[in-house]
Motif scaffolding. Sequence first.
Motif, PDB file in Angstrom:
ATOM      1  N   ARG A   1     -16.560  -6.104  -2.855  1.00 36.30           N
ATOM      2  CA  ARG A   1     -16.111  -4.965  -3.639  1.00 36.30           C
ATOM      3  C   ARG A   1     -16.342  -5.325  -4.981  1.00 36.30           C
ATOM      4  N   SER A   2     -16.717  -4.428  -5.684  1.00 41.57           N
ATOM      5  CA  SER A   2     -16.925  -4.690  -7.407  1.00 41.57           C
ATOM      6  C   SER A   2     -15.651  -4.377  -8.299  1.00 41.57           C
ATOM      7  N   GLY A   3     -14.513  -3.662  -7.713  1.00 44.50           N
ATOM      8  CA  GLY A   3     -13.457  -3.379  -8.363  1.00 44.50           C
ATOM      9  C   GLY A   3     -12.168  -3.307  -7.516  1.00 44.50           C
ATOM     10  N   PRO A   4     -10.975  -2.903  -8.180  1.00 51.24           N
ATOM     11  CA  PRO A   4      -9.922  -2.870  -7.306  1.00 51.24           C
ATOM     12  C   PRO A   4      -9.547  -1.661  -6.517  1.00 51.24           C
ATOM     13  N   LEU A   5     -10.193  -0.825  -6.942  1.00 48.49           N
ATOM     14  CA  LEU A   5      -9.990   0.442  -6.240  1.00 48.49           C
ATOM     15  C   LEU A   5     -11.076   0.830  -5.213  1.00 48.49           C
ATOM     16  N   PRO A   6     -10.693   1.322  -4.022  1.00 49.01           N
ATOM     17  CA  PRO A   6     -11.506   1.565  -2.973  1.00 49.01           C
ATOM     18  C   PRO A   6     -12.373   2.849  -3.314  1.00 49.01           C
TER      19      PRO A   6
ATOM     20  N   GLY B   1      -6.002  -6.200  -0.205  1.00 50.08           N
ATOM     21  CA  GLY B   1      -5.081  -7.394  -0.290  1.00 50.08           C
ATOM     22  C   GLY B   1      -4.953  -8.165  -1.407  1.00 50.08           C
ATOM     23  N   LYS B   2      -6.188  -8.697  -1.596  1.00 52.58           N
ATOM     24  CA  LYS B   2      -5.927  -9.813  -2.736  1.00 52.58           C
ATOM     25  C   LYS B   2      -6.952  -9.234  -3.994  1.00 52.58           C
ATOM     26  N   GLY B   3      -6.395  -9.208  -5.182  1.00 52.21           N
ATOM     27  CA  GLY B   3      -6.739  -8.494  -6.323  1.00 52.21           C
ATOM     28  C   GLY B   3      -7.834  -9.255  -7.289  1.00 52.21           C
TER      29      GLY B   3
ATOM     30  N   LEU C   1       0.803  -1.422  -0.050  1.00 58.47           N
ATOM     31  CA  LEU C   1      -0.070  -0.138   0.006  1.00 58.47           C
ATOM     32  C   LEU C   1       0.928   1.296  -0.139  1.00 58.47           C
ATOM     33  N   VAL C   2       1.984   1.303   0.692  1.00 57.24           N
ATOM     34  CA  VAL C   2       3.103   2.425   0.819  1.00 57.24           C
ATOM     35  C   VAL C   2       4.195   2.027   0.007  1.00 57.24           C
ATOM     36  N   GLU C   3       4.590   1.097  -0.520  1.00 57.01           N
ATOM     37  CA  GLU C   3       5.706   0.725  -1.478  1.00 57.01           C
ATOM     38  C   GLU C   3       5.517  -0.287  -2.165  1.00 57.01           C
ATOM     39  N   PRO C   4       4.701  -0.030  -3.476  1.00 61.80           N
ATOM     40  CA  PRO C   4       4.248  -0.851  -4.507  1.00 61.80           C
ATOM     41  C   PRO C   4       5.202  -1.505  -4.915  1.00 61.80           C
ATOM     42  N   SER C   5       6.433  -0.864  -4.999  1.00 57.74           N
ATOM     43  CA  SER C   5       7.763  -1.759  -5.846  1.00 57.74           C
ATOM     44  C   SER C   5       8.008  -3.035  -5.051  1.00 57.74           C
TER      45      SER C   5
ATOM     46  N   LYS D   1       0.246  -6.069 -10.728  1.00 59.65           N
ATOM     47  CA  LYS D   1       1.162  -5.044 -10.340  1.00 59.65           C
ATOM     48  C   LYS D   1       0.392  -3.595 -10.790  1.00 59.65           C
ATOM     49  N   ALA D   2      -0.373  -3.552 -11.818  1.00 60.43           N
ATOM     50  CA  ALA D   2      -0.911  -2.421 -12.053  1.00 60.43           C
ATOM     51  C   ALA D   2      -1.984  -2.047 -10.939  1.00 60.43           C
ATOM     52  N   GLU D   3      -2.580  -3.067 -10.479  1.00 59.52           N
ATOM     53  CA  GLU D   3      -3.535  -2.921  -9.305  1.00 59.52           C
ATOM     54  C   GLU D   3      -2.881  -2.413  -8.083  1.00 59.52           C
ATOM     55  N   ILE D   4      -1.778  -2.834  -7.912  1.00 57.58           N
ATOM     56  CA  ILE D   4      -0.941  -2.394  -6.550  1.00 57.58           C
ATOM     57  C   ILE D   4      -0.647  -1.055  -6.593  1.00 57.58           C
ATOM     58  N   GLN D   5      -0.285  -0.732  -7.691  1.00 60.43           N
ATOM     59  CA  GLN D   5       0.495   0.634  -8.030  1.00 60.43           C
ATOM     60  C   GLN D   5      -0.593   1.694  -8.071  1.00 60.43           C
ATOM     61  N   ALA D   6      -1.974   1.285  -8.711  1.00 64.77           N
ATOM     62  CA  ALA D   6      -3.159   2.172  -8.875  1.00 64.77           C
ATOM     63  C   ALA D   6      -3.573   2.407  -7.314  1.00 64.77           C
ATOM     64  N   LEU D   7      -3.779   1.350  -6.324  1.00 60.71           N
ATOM     65  CA  LEU D   7      -4.013   1.485  -5.188  1.00 60.71           C
ATOM     66  C   LEU D   7      -3.284   2.424  -4.375  1.00 60.71           C
ATOM     67  N   HIS D   8      -1.903   2.095  -4.543  1.00 60.77           N
ATOM     68  CA  HIS D   8      -0.835   2.972  -3.706  1.00 60.77           C
ATOM     69  C   HIS D   8      -1.164   4.539  -4.154  1.00 60.77           C
ATOM     70  N   ASP D   9      -1.159   4.722  -5.322  1.00 58.42           N
ATOM     71  CA  ASP D   9      -1.473   6.241  -6.099  1.00 58.42           C
ATOM     72  C   ASP D   9      -2.633   6.709  -5.420  1.00 58.42           C
TER      73      ASP D   9
END
Length: 349
Positions: free
Chosen positions: A202-207, A106-108, A47-51, A117-125
């Motif tokens: 949820r219905s999508g990856p972003l909150p 947590g789980k995408g 969430l804070v370190e997508p890399s 990876k794109a999901e994780i980056q989008a959530l971080h952003d």
Amino acid sequence: MAPRVLVLGGGFAGIKLATTLASSGHDVTLVSKCDFFEVAFANARSLVEPSIADLTLLPYEALRPHGRFIQGEVVRLGARTATLADGTTLDFDYAAVCTGSEYSVGKGFAATAQDRKAEIQALHDRVASASSVLIAGGGPLGVELAGELVQDYPSKQVTLVHSGDRLLPTMPAKLGKAAAKWLQEHGCKVLLNDKLPVPASRSGPLPASYSGSTSSGVAVTSDVLLVATGIRLNTGFMRPDLADAVDDAGRIKVDRHLHVIGHPTLFALGDVTDVPEDKLAFLATRHGELVAKNLHKLLQAHGKGQAAVEAASKKLKAWKPSMGFSVNIVSLGRRYGLTAPGAGTTNSA
């Protein structure tokens, strides 16, 4: 013909089981909805370190040998056959259900490592650009999310809402008290004995954002709502033919050998079982090790007749819930954590 083993799900339990059996020369087929293994317990950090996804997302091809791999979703399971969403049927002599659980953070949704990876980056952003974050649920996931946020983003307004009278309700009480104290000292607002009217799934990856009131009437507004409640077991495919093997909560009923009760061709491992223990990655891995040993005995006896299989069944290894000891570890950001029996805060710096 060599006996066939079908492993459904490629999480900690499934990948350990598949690789162990395949390494011993057994005929194994691994089925997973996605093409990668994910170190799910690191998702709060992502969430804070997508890399970190470069280290926690591993293509199954990099984890060979695991037998034959099929990317697909099981929709029906019987005593000898599994059916996938695309209509494919897979016959087996033994199957292991390792399909795990789903939760809102947590789980995408992604089927490929690149998309994950794109999901994780989008959530971080989304979180990085927010001035306020609201977390629903004070179990281990909710506490770890709050810990990451208050350490990496001390200027953000972080609020944690939990329905119980203490955080970490499945762990010793002093752990919950220590977690609340640490979070509050780091600027997190903790609301206990309260609830948010949030959807169970949820219905999508972003909150979404949130503006409303808790059940006790406290007004809360946030740019991002993270729901750390509502864990759902991935066992719905058992209902059509194996309803007797699943309890009302969706947990698969297993005996001490992790055999599905009443179904000698089936095992269940990890989150999906009704074993009375916390569902932790290292315990799921140990499930995989134990079932691999048990299946190895059964597979060796398979071609020698029913009497040999019955004799092997009497020599299976038994699982001891939580391996016989209590496991209580919760991280709080990059440098701190909670553990029992001391229930103090540890600093890794």
